[in-house]
Design a protein around this motif. Sequence first.
Motif, PDB file in Angstrom:
ATOM      1  N   ASN A  15       0.837  -1.180   0.000  1.00 29.20           N
ATOM      2  CA  ASN A  15       0.000   0.000   0.000  1.00 29.20           C
ATOM      3  C   ASN A  15       0.889   1.253   0.000  1.00 29.20           C
ATOM      4  OD1 ASN A  15      -1.613   2.195   0.819  1.00 29.20           O
ATOM      5  ND2 ASN A  15      -3.010   0.851   1.924  1.00 29.20           N
ATOM      6  N   PRO A  16       0.741   2.119  -1.010  1.00 26.58           N
ATOM      7  CA  PRO A  16       1.602   3.310  -1.057  1.00 26.58           C
ATOM      8  C   PRO A  16       1.428   4.224   0.157  1.00 26.58           C
ATOM      9  CG  PRO A  16      -0.158   3.427  -2.708  1.00 26.58           C
ATOM     10  CD  PRO A  16      -0.155   2.033  -2.176  1.00 26.58           C
ATOM     11  N   GLU A  17       0.242   4.204   0.780  1.00 29.04           N
ATOM     12  CA  GLU A  17       0.050   4.996   1.999  1.00 29.04           C
ATOM     13  C   GLU A  17       0.907   4.449   3.135  1.00 29.04           C
ATOM     14  OE1 GLU A  17      -3.783   6.439   3.239  1.00 29.04           O
ATOM     15  OE2 GLU A  17      -4.680   5.763   1.361  1.00 29.04           O
ATOM     16  N   PHE A  18       1.088   3.116   3.152  1.00 26.87           N
ATOM     17  CA  PHE A  18       1.957   2.508   4.153  1.00 26.87           C
ATOM     18  C   PHE A  18       3.411   2.890   3.909  1.00 26.87           C
ATOM     19  CE2 PHE A  18      -0.309  -1.327   6.279  1.00 26.87           C
ATOM     20  CZ  PHE A  18      -1.252  -0.463   6.783  1.00 26.87           C
ATOM     21  N   VAL A  19       3.803   2.916   2.656  1.00 25.41           N
ATOM     22  CA  VAL A  19       5.183   3.274   2.325  1.00 25.41           C
ATOM     23  C   VAL A  19       5.480   4.698   2.790  1.00 25.41           C
ATOM     24  CG1 VAL A  19       6.832   3.605   0.458  1.00 25.41           C
ATOM     25  CG2 VAL A  19       5.232   1.673   0.375  1.00 25.41           C
ATOM     26  N   ALA A  20       4.520   5.608   2.547  1.00 26.58           N
ATOM     27  CA  ALA A  20       4.704   6.992   2.965  1.00 26.58           C
ATOM     28  C   ALA A  20       4.675   7.111   4.483  1.00 26.58           C
ATOM     29  CB  ALA A  20       3.620   7.868   2.346  1.00 26.58           C
ATOM     30  N   ALA A  21       3.760   6.380   5.128  1.00 23.48           N
ATOM     31  CA  ALA A  21       3.642   6.441   6.584  1.00 23.48           C
ATOM     32  C   ALA A  21       4.870   5.865   7.262  1.00 23.48           C
ATOM     33  CB  ALA A  21       2.393   5.689   7.035  1.00 23.48           C
ATOM     34  N   GLU A  22       5.461   4.861   6.638  1.00 29.11           N
ATOM     35  CA  GLU A  22       6.621   4.216   7.240  1.00 29.11           C
ATOM     36  C   GLU A  22       7.802   5.175   7.329  1.00 29.11           C
ATOM     37  OE1 GLU A  22       7.872   0.470   5.454  1.00 29.11           O
ATOM     38  OE2 GLU A  22       7.720  -0.307   7.490  1.00 29.11           O
ATOM     39  N   LYS A  23       7.919   6.054   6.355  1.00 26.08           N
ATOM     40  CA  LYS A  23       9.002   7.035   6.398  1.00 26.08           C
ATOM     41  C   LYS A  23       8.806   7.996   7.571  1.00 26.08           C
ATOM     42  CE  LYS A  23       9.838   6.875   1.405  1.00 26.08           C
ATOM     43  NZ  LYS A  23       9.790   7.635   0.128  1.00 26.08           N
ATOM     44  N   LYS A  24       7.533   8.338   7.860  1.00 22.69           N
ATOM     45  CA  LYS A  24       7.244   9.200   8.998  1.00 22.69           C
ATOM     46  C   LYS A  24       7.409   8.434  10.310  1.00 22.69           C
ATOM     47  CE  LYS A  24       3.689  11.550   6.275  1.00 22.69           C
ATOM     48  NZ  LYS A  24       2.236  11.826   6.171  1.00 22.69           N
ATOM     49  N   PHE A  25       7.230   7.129  10.218  1.00 21.59           N
ATOM     50  CA  PHE A  25       7.296   6.269  11.400  1.00 21.59           C
ATOM     51  C   PHE A  25       8.679   6.257  12.031  1.00 21.59           C
ATOM     52  CE2 PHE A  25       4.094   2.596  12.054  1.00 21.59           C
ATOM     53  CZ  PHE A  25       3.844   3.039  13.331  1.00 21.59           C
ATOM     54  N   GLY A  26       9.713   6.363  11.188  1.00 20.11           N
ATOM     55  CA  GLY A  26      11.022   6.437  11.830  1.00 20.11           C
ATOM     56  C   GLY A  26      12.115   5.606  11.226  1.00 20.11           C
ATOM     57  N   GLY A  27      12.176   5.468   9.913  1.00 19.93           N
ATOM     58  CA  GLY A  27      13.345   4.828   9.336  1.00 19.93           C
ATOM     59  C   GLY A  27      13.041   3.574   8.563  1.00 19.93           C
ATOM     60  N   ALA A  28      14.045   3.104   7.871  1.00 12.24           N
ATOM     61  CA  ALA A  28      13.896   1.926   7.028  1.00 12.24           C
ATOM     62  C   ALA A  28      14.116   0.659   7.829  1.00 12.24           C
ATOM     63  CB  ALA A  28      14.898   1.992   5.878  1.00 12.24           C
ATOM     64  N   GLU A  29      13.668  -0.452   7.273  1.00 11.16           N
ATOM     65  CA  GLU A  29      13.878  -1.747   7.911  1.00 11.16           C
ATOM     66  C   GLU A  29      15.310  -2.203   7.641  1.00 11.16           C
ATOM     67  OE1 GLU A  29      10.929  -4.285   6.309  1.00 11.16           O
ATOM     68  OE2 GLU A  29       9.274  -3.019   6.964  1.00 11.16           O
ATOM     69  N   PRO A  30      15.903  -3.114   8.428  1.00 10.33           N
ATOM     70  CA  PRO A  30      15.283  -3.691   9.619  1.00 10.33           C
ATOM     71  C   PRO A  30      15.351  -2.739  10.810  1.00 10.33           C
ATOM     72  CG  PRO A  30      17.488  -4.552   9.388  1.00 10.33           C
ATOM     73  CD  PRO A  30      17.229  -3.686   8.170  1.00 10.33           C
ATOM     74  N   ARG A  31      14.391  -2.871  11.719  1.00 10.20           N
ATOM     75  CA  ARG A  31      14.355  -2.008  12.895  1.00 10.20           C
ATOM     76  C   ARG A  31      14.884  -2.796  14.091  1.00 10.20           C
ATOM     77  NH1 ARG A  31       9.245  -1.264  10.657  1.00 10.20           N
ATOM     78  NH2 ARG A  31       9.037   0.681   9.516  1.00 10.20           N
ATOM     79  N   GLU A  32      16.147  -2.770  14.297  1.00  6.36           N
ATOM     80  CA  GLU A  32      16.728  -3.524  15.401  1.00  6.36           C
ATOM     81  C   GLU A  32      16.896  -2.647  16.643  1.00  6.36           C
ATOM     82  OE1 GLU A  32      20.261  -5.128  13.735  1.00  6.36           O
ATOM     83  OE2 GLU A  32      19.219  -6.646  12.559  1.00  6.36           O
TER      84      GLU A  32
END
Length: 465
Positions: A155-172
């Motif tokens: 979902n492109p909205e998820f892709v955009a929201a993920e950037k606001k969420f705080g960084g790229a994966e992996p989230r260690e």
Amino acid sequence: GKETLLDPKGNATRAQVATILMRYLESEPKSLQDKIDAMLDRYLCVTHGDINIQFGYTGATVTEENMANILKKIARLDDRCTVTFDDFDVDVKEEYQLFGDGQYVPIGELDVTFADPETEETVTESIKFSIRKVLPSGDAGFPNGALGICPEDRNPEFVAAEKKFGGAEPRETSTTYAYDGKFTEADIEAFFRDMTGLTDAKTYPFFITEADMTQIEAGEPFYASFVDKNAPDGRADLIWVRAILQPTLESKVMNGLDRYLCVTHDKLDLVFNFAGGSFTEENLCNILRQIAGVGEEVTVEIDNFEDLSAEYGSAGDDAGGYGAFWPDESTLTFTDTVTGETVETTVAFAFRKCLSSSEIYPNGVIGTCKEDADQGLLDAQFKMHKIAFSNGDQVYDGYTGEYNAEAIEAFFRELSGLTDTEKYEFRLIGFDPSDPAHNFNVLFINTKADDGRFDAIWDEFKFAE
């Protein structure tokens, strides 16, 4: 349309014949090979040519049975059918454990055998897989794993929201957010919805994992997650972050007051001693720092402390016990001398003059309103008063025990019914064994009081001469 409806007395059109033939072919039982082909045609990622499966990152759900059940489900096979892999532990499980949290694990091609014991059909296909290590899949309604989704199909909205969420994966590591809200699930959800823009709660349900939802604490990590309910073909498309909320001074103050204000009276109940020796501006400010959870770097100013002190000093002894005096509202100013943050708010106090508190909490303590008091203590006080006041004074006639602390405690525990020594601590204050007819104080403290509040009963008694 009407062109597909058949008139038994008329001539069939080409469209009608085609529809009849199609429905006939659809009604024919599909072979096992047809079902597997349909699954691969529908679910193989167009970009990578693989089937993506999601499991919990700990690996507990990465079992051959769970993966087989996912394939049976998307191939629309009956439970009687079996799905087996040549060497699941080596090809899947061991590979899975090599990768970091949140990553897509390329498994490569596996020989998968599908078997239908009823029709005796067997189909072996070489299928390419990728598996995603994703913590919240179980909490999102997929406890045994789920059909995943390729990054290119997300979902492109998820892709955009993920950037606001705080960084790229992996989230260690955890992402820390400056937070002004209250530490409740609803307020935290509102914070993340506003930050990500995922405000549609029906399409994007929000959930929190690995946190005690009865008390989310500042600085404690948890997982904030969204799942896309409209993901194609029921695939699990979600985003998540290991978050830590770092409250601002404002949220510390407001959360602290919200936690300790009496629900019934909307007042902050504080207890000091009768003589007033503990009722100082320094002690009151220290209690307010404790409520806000801040250190000495935060100063507290009380606009009308002199008026409060004068009123406290003039209050009679009837302001002890559950009686309290309620002064006008005070304006409090909290200032963080390091960051420069300043928070100003008003609060209504309820002060109790409590003799016994000085021996336990010499600098004052957060109290408990009568409406919030422990029912066992209230019942016990009624039992003690019923006997004491029947003599017109708080005098106990007929006491036959020894005049020592242990015997007196046993007497009052039996009288009050507060026999639970772990929950109800007993204190004997001012008792003189050589003069048992002299006034003394009996105190029971509820050691299990919420948030460390001071919840107690006490009375002044004496034994008959």
